[in-house]
Motif scaffolding. Structure first.
Motif, mmCIF file in Angstrom:
data_model
loop_
_atom_site.group_PDB
_atom_site.id
_atom_site.type_symbol
_atom_site.label_atom_id
_atom_site.label_comp_id
_atom_site.label_asym_id
_atom_site.label_seq_id
_atom_site.Cartn_x
_atom_site.Cartn_y
_atom_site.Cartn_z
ATOM 1 N N VAL A 130 0.855 -1.191 0.000
ATOM 2 C CA VAL A 130 0.000 0.000 0.000
ATOM 3 C C VAL A 130 0.891 1.241 0.000
ATOM 4 O O VAL A 130 1.666 1.452 0.933
ATOM 5 C CB VAL A 130 -0.922 0.018 1.234
ATOM 6 C CG1 VAL A 130 -1.808 1.252 1.233
ATOM 7 C CG2 VAL A 130 -1.769 -1.256 1.289
ATOM 8 N N ALA A 131 0.785 2.040 -1.052
ATOM 9 C CA ALA A 131 1.605 3.251 -1.165
ATOM 10 C C ALA A 131 0.720 4.489 -1.144
ATOM 11 O O ALA A 131 -0.421 4.462 -1.624
ATOM 12 C CB ALA A 131 2.425 3.214 -2.454
ATOM 13 N N GLY A 132 1.245 5.568 -0.601
ATOM 14 C CA GLY A 132 0.475 6.804 -0.546
ATOM 15 C C GLY A 132 1.158 7.832 0.329
ATOM 16 O O GLY A 132 2.098 7.515 1.060
ATOM 17 N N ASN A 133 0.668 9.051 0.274
ATOM 18 C CA ASN A 133 1.304 10.149 0.998
ATOM 19 C C ASN A 133 0.636 10.495 2.320
ATOM 20 O O ASN A 133 1.189 11.276 3.097
ATOM 21 C CB ASN A 133 1.341 11.397 0.107
ATOM 22 C CG ASN A 133 2.151 11.163 -1.156
ATOM 23 O OD1 ASN A 133 3.053 10.316 -1.191
ATOM 24 N ND2 ASN A 133 1.827 11.899 -2.208
ATOM 25 N N GLU B 53 -4.592 7.523 5.983
ATOM 26 C CA GLU B 53 -5.347 6.838 4.944
ATOM 27 C C GLU B 53 -4.690 5.502 4.590
ATOM 28 O O GLU B 53 -5.367 4.502 4.377
ATOM 29 C CB GLU B 53 -5.460 7.724 3.707
ATOM 30 C CG GLU B 53 -6.332 8.948 3.922
ATOM 31 C CD GLU B 53 -6.591 9.723 2.641
ATOM 32 O OE1 GLU B 53 -5.960 9.394 1.601
ATOM 33 O OE2 GLU B 53 -7.427 10.646 2.670
ATOM 34 N N LYS B 54 -3.359 5.512 4.529
ATOM 35 C CA LYS B 54 -2.645 4.269 4.235
ATOM 36 C C LYS B 54 -2.934 3.211 5.295
ATOM 37 O O LYS B 54 -3.197 2.054 4.978
ATOM 38 C CB LYS B 54 -1.137 4.545 4.182
ATOM 39 C CG LYS B 54 -0.537 4.316 2.827
ATOM 40 C CD LYS B 54 0.963 4.301 2.779
ATOM 41 C CE LYS B 54 1.693 5.309 3.599
ATOM 42 N NZ LYS B 54 3.125 5.403 3.174
ATOM 43 N N GLN B 55 -2.890 3.631 6.551
ATOM 44 C CA GLN B 55 -3.129 2.691 7.651
ATOM 45 C C GLN B 55 -4.541 2.128 7.591
ATOM 46 O O GLN B 55 -4.758 0.942 7.839
ATOM 47 C CB GLN B 55 -2.891 3.389 8.993
ATOM 48 C CG GLN B 55 -2.892 2.447 10.184
ATOM 49 C CD GLN B 55 -1.832 1.377 10.099
ATOM 50 O OE1 GLN B 55 -0.694 1.656 9.706
ATOM 51 N NE2 GLN B 55 -2.183 0.152 10.463
ATOM 52 N N MET B 56 -5.492 2.954 7.241
ATOM 53 C CA MET B 56 -6.879 2.499 7.154
ATOM 54 C C MET B 56 -7.037 1.450 6.050
ATOM 55 O O MET B 56 -7.720 0.434 6.234
ATOM 56 C CB MET B 56 -7.796 3.692 6.881
ATOM 57 C CG MET B 56 -9.264 3.380 6.947
ATOM 58 S SD MET B 56 -10.234 4.908 6.864
ATOM 59 C CE MET B 56 -11.880 4.225 6.781
#
Length: 226
Positions: free
Chosen positions: A149-152, A156-159
């Motif tokens: 899971v990639a993101g800034n 939100e990533k943890q969710m």
């Protein structure tokens, strides 16, 4: 949660079934309209809606469509959305046409975020559909398949990672969205059914200097199926 899924192919419909079973309120849409989704609705329990309605889901929107179709999405709704938006797609030039922005250095999902006018999380793209549909197992099971899971946005990533765990897969942090090329077509982490440690190693093994070459090879292999 109120979840909208745009894309009713193998990935989108499989996620619809999992998320409905977890008790979420799930809507699903495709380009052909809700009347074409009666079979998938019966199988998954998701509610067929228009793309605009799915894009308006309050908590989470999952986009699982070819990159060439991203430009047809209701960007007015998505750009104003307060929901987490997940990009589950992959760029294949032979299907999507040449994308100068991606081939100029943007990751697939950085380009998607630009088009939508909304940040995205990259997830569900580095697993083949049959594995997603059949290999979910409880937490702690040996050799449990992991998804990156990639993101800034860390929250939100943890969710999204927690949702993946509840579906039946381990989840690892794939870094910032700019690092999501490591889980794209042709890279060592792509569609390999790896456990957590092996997936972490595969992500690190990716070589940016070979990114264009690896994509071309992946595109050639996938061409008959696209």
């Amino acid at each position: 949660m109120e979840i909208g899924i745009i894309g009713a192919g193998n990935i989108g419909s499989t996620l619809a079934g999992y998320l409905t079973n977890l008790g979420h309120q799930v809507t699903i849409a495709n380009s052909r309209g809700p009347e074409s989704l009666s079979e998938i609705a019966a199988k998954t329990g998701a509610t067929p809606v228009t793309t605009q309605e799915a894009a308006g889901a309050k908590d989470l929107v999952i986009i699982a469509i070819p990159d060439k179709a991203i430009v047809n999405l209701p960007t007015d709704i998505l750009s104003a959305s307060k929901a987490i938006v997940v990009d589950a797609g992959n760029y294949y030039p032979s299907r999507d046409g040449r994308n100068a922005a991606i081939e100029g250095g943007l990751t697939d999902s950085e380009w998607v975020a630009q088009v939508l006018g909304h940040p995205v999380i990259k997830a569900f793209n580095n697993i083949v559909a049959p594995s997603l549909a059949s290999k979910a197992v409880p937490a702690g099971s040996p050799n449990r398949i992991a998804l990156s899971v990639a993101g800034n946005d860390e929250r939100e990533k943890q969710m999204v990672m927690e949702l993946i765990d509840k579906i039946g897969f381990d989840a690892i942090d794939g870094g910032a969205l700019s690092e999501s090329w490591r889980q794209q077509p042709g890279e060592p982490a792509y569609c390999q059914d790896l456990d957590k440690d092996a997936l972490k190693a595969a992500l690190q093994k990716a070589d940016i200097s070979k990114r264009a070459e690896n994509l071309e090879q992946a595109d050639e292999i996938a061409r008959p199926y696209l």
